[in-house]
Design an enzyme around this catalytic site. Sequence first.
Site, PDB file in Angstrom:
ATOM      1  N   ASN A   1      80.645   9.035  50.428  1.00 30.17           N
ATOM      2  CA  ASN A   1      80.448   8.699  49.017  1.00 30.17           C
ATOM      3  C   ASN A   1      79.192   9.415  48.517  1.00 30.17           C
ATOM      4  OD1 ASN A   1      81.055   6.856  46.722  1.00 30.17           O
ATOM      5  ND2 ASN A   1      79.093   5.886  47.257  1.00 30.17           N
TER       6      ASN A   1
ATOM      7  N   HIS B   1      78.158   8.534  38.051  1.00 28.56           N
ATOM      8  CA  HIS B   1      77.116   8.020  37.164  1.00 28.56           C
ATOM      9  C   HIS B   1      76.900   9.075  36.076  1.00 28.56           C
ATOM     10  CE1 HIS B   1      76.296   4.652  39.765  1.00 28.56           C
ATOM     11  NE2 HIS B   1      76.142   5.461  40.799  1.00 28.56           N
TER      12      HIS B   1
ATOM     13  N   ASP C   1      79.601   4.610  35.633  1.00 30.81           N
ATOM     14  CA  ASP C   1      78.917   4.159  34.423  1.00 30.81           C
ATOM     15  C   ASP C   1      78.614   5.387  33.577  1.00 30.81           C
ATOM     16  OD1 ASP C   1      76.582   5.068  35.865  1.00 30.81           O
ATOM     17  OD2 ASP C   1      76.155   3.021  36.510  1.00 30.81           O
TER      18      ASP C   1
HETATM   19  O1  G3I Z   1      64.959  -6.955  47.583  1.00 30.83           O
HETATM   20  C1  G3I Z   1      63.809  -6.634  46.780  1.00 30.83           C
HETATM   21  C2  G3I Z   1      63.067  -7.882  46.401  1.00 30.83           C
HETATM   22  O2  G3I Z   1      62.563  -8.490  47.566  1.00 30.83           O
HETATM   23  C3  G3I Z   1      61.951  -7.503  45.439  1.00 30.83           C
HETATM   24  O3  G3I Z   1      61.333  -8.675  44.977  1.00 30.83           O
HETATM   25  C4  G3I Z   1      62.475  -6.739  44.262  1.00 30.83           C
HETATM   26  C5  G3I Z   1      61.372  -6.260  43.335  1.00 30.83           C
HETATM   27  O4  G3I Z   1      61.808  -5.202  42.520  1.00 30.83           O
HETATM   28  O5  G3I Z   1      63.173  -5.600  44.724  1.00 30.83           O
HETATM   29  C6  G3I Z   1      64.280  -5.920  45.535  1.00 30.83           C
HETATM   30  O6  G3I Z   1      64.905  -4.748  45.913  1.00 30.83           O
HETATM   31  C7  G3I Z   1      65.699  -4.126  44.901  1.00 30.83           C
HETATM   32  C8  G3I Z   1      67.095  -3.911  45.476  1.00 30.83           C
HETATM   33  O7  G3I Z   1      67.887  -3.234  44.524  1.00 30.83           O
HETATM   34  C9  G3I Z   1      67.779  -5.201  45.831  1.00 30.83           C
HETATM   35  O8  G3I Z   1      67.979  -5.937  44.711  1.00 30.83           O
HETATM   36  C10 G3I Z   1      65.071  -2.797  44.566  1.00 30.83           C
HETATM   37  O9  G3I Z   1      63.838  -2.984  43.908  1.00 30.83           O
HETATM   38  C11 G3I Z   1      66.013  -2.017  43.660  1.00 30.83           C
HETATM   39  O10 G3I Z   1      65.514  -0.705  43.495  1.00 30.83           O
HETATM   40  C12 G3I Z   1      67.366  -1.937  44.284  1.00 30.83           C
HETATM   41  O11 G3I Z   1      68.196  -1.221  43.403  1.00 30.83           O
HETATM   42  C13 G3I Z   1      69.482  -0.912  43.874  1.00 30.83           C
HETATM   43  C14 G3I Z   1      69.604   0.585  44.119  1.00 30.83           C
HETATM   44  O12 G3I Z   1      70.927   0.871  44.521  1.00 30.83           O
HETATM   45  C15 G3I Z   1      68.663   1.077  45.204  1.00 30.83           C
HETATM   46  O13 G3I Z   1      68.877   2.444  45.438  1.00 30.83           O
HETATM   47  C16 G3I Z   1      70.451  -1.321  42.799  1.00 30.83           C
HETATM   48  O14 G3I Z   1      70.427  -2.737  42.670  1.00 30.83           O
HETATM   49  C17 G3I Z   1      71.848  -0.868  43.180  1.00 30.83           C
HETATM   50  O15 G3I Z   1      72.724  -1.099  42.111  1.00 30.83           O
HETATM   51  C18 G3I Z   1      71.831   0.612  43.505  1.00 30.83           C
HETATM   52  O16 G3I Z   1      73.109   1.030  43.888  1.00 30.83           O
HETATM   53  C19 G3I Z   1      73.243   2.416  44.181  1.00 30.83           C
HETATM   54  C20 G3I Z   1      74.335   2.570  45.218  1.00 30.83           C
HETATM   55  O17 G3I Z   1      74.071   1.779  46.328  1.00 30.83           O
HETATM   56  C21 G3I Z   1      74.494   4.022  45.638  1.00 30.83           C
HETATM   57  N1  G3I Z   1      74.694   4.874  44.502  1.00 30.83           N
HETATM   58  C22 G3I Z   1      73.755   4.718  43.414  1.00 30.83           C
HETATM   59  C23 G3I Z   1      73.643   3.270  42.974  1.00 30.83           C
HETATM   60  C24 G3I Z   1      72.732   3.118  41.794  1.00 30.83           C
HETATM   61  O18 G3I Z   1      71.413   3.446  42.137  1.00 30.83           O
END
Ligand code: G3I
Length: 483
Positions: free
Chosen positions: A210, A246, A276
Site C-alpha cells: 500500500n 490522498h 480523501d
Molecule cells: O497515541 C498518541 C497519544 O498518546 C498522544 O497523546 C497524541 C498527541 O498528539 O498522539 C497520539 O498519536 C497520534 C496517532 O495518530 C494515534 O492517534 C499521532 O500524534 C498522530 O500523528 C497519528 O496520526 C495518524 C497518522 O496516520 C500517523 O502517520 C493518523 O491518525 C492516521 O489517520 C494516519 O493514517 C495514515 C495511514 O496509516 C497511512 N497512510 C497515510 C494516512 C494518513 O496520514
Amino acid sequence: MEPPNHPIDRSRGRARGLAAVLATVLATATAVSAGLAMPAQAASTLKASAEAKGRYFGTALTRGDLGISAEVNLAAAQFDMVTPGNEMKWDATEPSRGSFNFGSGDQIVSFAQSHGMRVRGHNLVWHAQLPSWVSSLPLNQVQGVMENHITTEATHYKGKVYAWDVINEPYNEDGTLRQDVFYKAMGADYIANALRAAHAADPDAKLYINDYNIEGTNAKSNALYSLAQSLLSRGVPLHGIGFESHFIVGQIPSSLQANMQRFANLGLDVAITELDDRIPMPADSSELQQQGTDYGKVVNACLAVARCVGVSQWGVDDGHSWIPGTFPGYGAPMMWDSGYQPKPAYTAALNALNSVPDTSPSPTPPTSPSPTPPTSPSPSPTPPVTGACTATLTTVNSWPGGFQSEVTVRAGGSAVNGWTVKWTWPGGQTISSLWNGTQSVSGSSVTVRNAAYNGSVAAGASTTFGFTANGAAATPALTCTSP
Ligand code: G3I
C-alpha cells in the site's frame, strides 16, 4: 483519535447524528427526482450499490470514532469495509518487544463484525508509527523481530481480516526504497520476507503493498510495478496493490485508471484504500462541486478496472479527518461535512456506482483496456487478417529471468465466437501467470483459449490476454483459430 488543531463540535454532531442517515437517503431521493442518471432500482447507500457491482465501499475508523454515535451510525449505514485508522499499527500492537496488545484492534474488528462489515488489516510493516525499540535494534535482529511481529499479529487476526497491508509506504518519491530499519537489515528482500511470513500465518488473507502518490504513472508507481513483477515471478505471495489516493481537489491523475489496470494485468487485485480530496479552506461551492467530480472520477476508475475490488475513504466526515492537522490551510476532504450532512462528493460517488449496470461478483476479470506498455515493446510481425482471427504478441516488459507479454487477438472479416491461440516456446520458457484466457501446456506447446467473457469478438475488433513467463523474452509465431 481526533487530529490535532481541529476542534470538533461534538454536541452538534450528536444532536444531528440520528438525522444523518435520513438526510443521506433524502439526498438520494432528491437526486432521483431531479432526474440524475440513476436507474429505477438504484441502490441508496454506497455499500449496497458497490456490492451490486461486486465491489465494497469502506472507511477508516479509529477506536475514538467508535464513541461518536453519529459517526458510527453513518459508517454502519454506508460502508461494508473498515480499516482501523491506527489500532493495528506496530506502535499499538507491540509497543515493547514481545509484549502484544490487540485490545484496540479487536474493538474495531468487533464493531465491523457486528455490523456485517469486513476488515482491511492496516498494517504490518511500516517505517512510521514504529516504536523506537524496533528502529534501534541491532540489524542482525531485525528480520527475526519483524517476522515474529507479523506472525503474531496475522495469527491473532486470522480469519478476521479480508486483506492485510503487509508493506505500507515503502517508497520514496523518486522510486527508491526508503532506507528504514527493515531495508537496512535485509535490503529489498524485507518485502518478500514479510509477505511470506504473513501468508504462512493467514493463507486466506489477501496480501497488499500500500502506498501514496502511486495513483498515476510516475517514478514511484513504475518502481512498484517492477517490484510487483519481480515478486510475482519469484512466486512471492503478493495479491494486491493499495492506492491510498490522498488527493487535492481538481488534481486526480489522468492516468489513474490505466495505472491501476497495468497492475491488474499482472494478476493482482487493486484497491483505492485511503481516499480523501482536500480543499484549500474555506471551501466554496465550486470547489465542493469539483470535489464531487473528483470522487466520481475515482469511483468510475475503480469500476472500469475489473480487478479493482473496492474503494475506501480515509474516515467518514470532515470533522474527524487527519487532513487539517497535517496540511494546515486545507480541509473538507470527505463525503460528509462536519455536521454529517452529505456533500456533492457523496452524491457523485453514489451516482457513479449507480450509473453502471449491476454485475454479479465474479473472481474472473472481464476483458479491459490494455495498459500503456511500460517499456519498449517488441511486437511479433502483424499478420494480415485473412482467416477467422489473428494473434500478435508484444513483449511489454522483461527482467533477468522473466518477461511479460500481451497478445492481441483480432477477428477477421467476420465476428468470432470463441478463439484458440497456439505457439511453441523456442527456449524452455514457462508461463507463471496468465490472465484473460485459459491455458493448457504440453511440453513446449502452449494453447490459450478465450475466457468465458472474451470469446466473442466483432469483425475487425480485438481483445487481449496477457501473461508473465520465466526465461528469456521470446516472440514465437502464433496461430489463431476459431471454431
Ligand atoms: O497515541 C498518541 C497519544 O498518546 C498522544 O497523546 C497524541 C498527541 O498528539 O498522539 C497520539 O498519536 C497520534 C496517532 O495518530 C494515534 O492517534 C499521532 O500524534 C498522530 O500523528 C497519528 O496520526 C495518524 C497518522 O496516520 C500517523 O502517520 C493518523 O491518525 C492516521 O489517520 C494516519 O493514517 C495514515 C495511514 O496509516 C497511512 N497512510 C497515510 C494516512 C494518513 O496520514
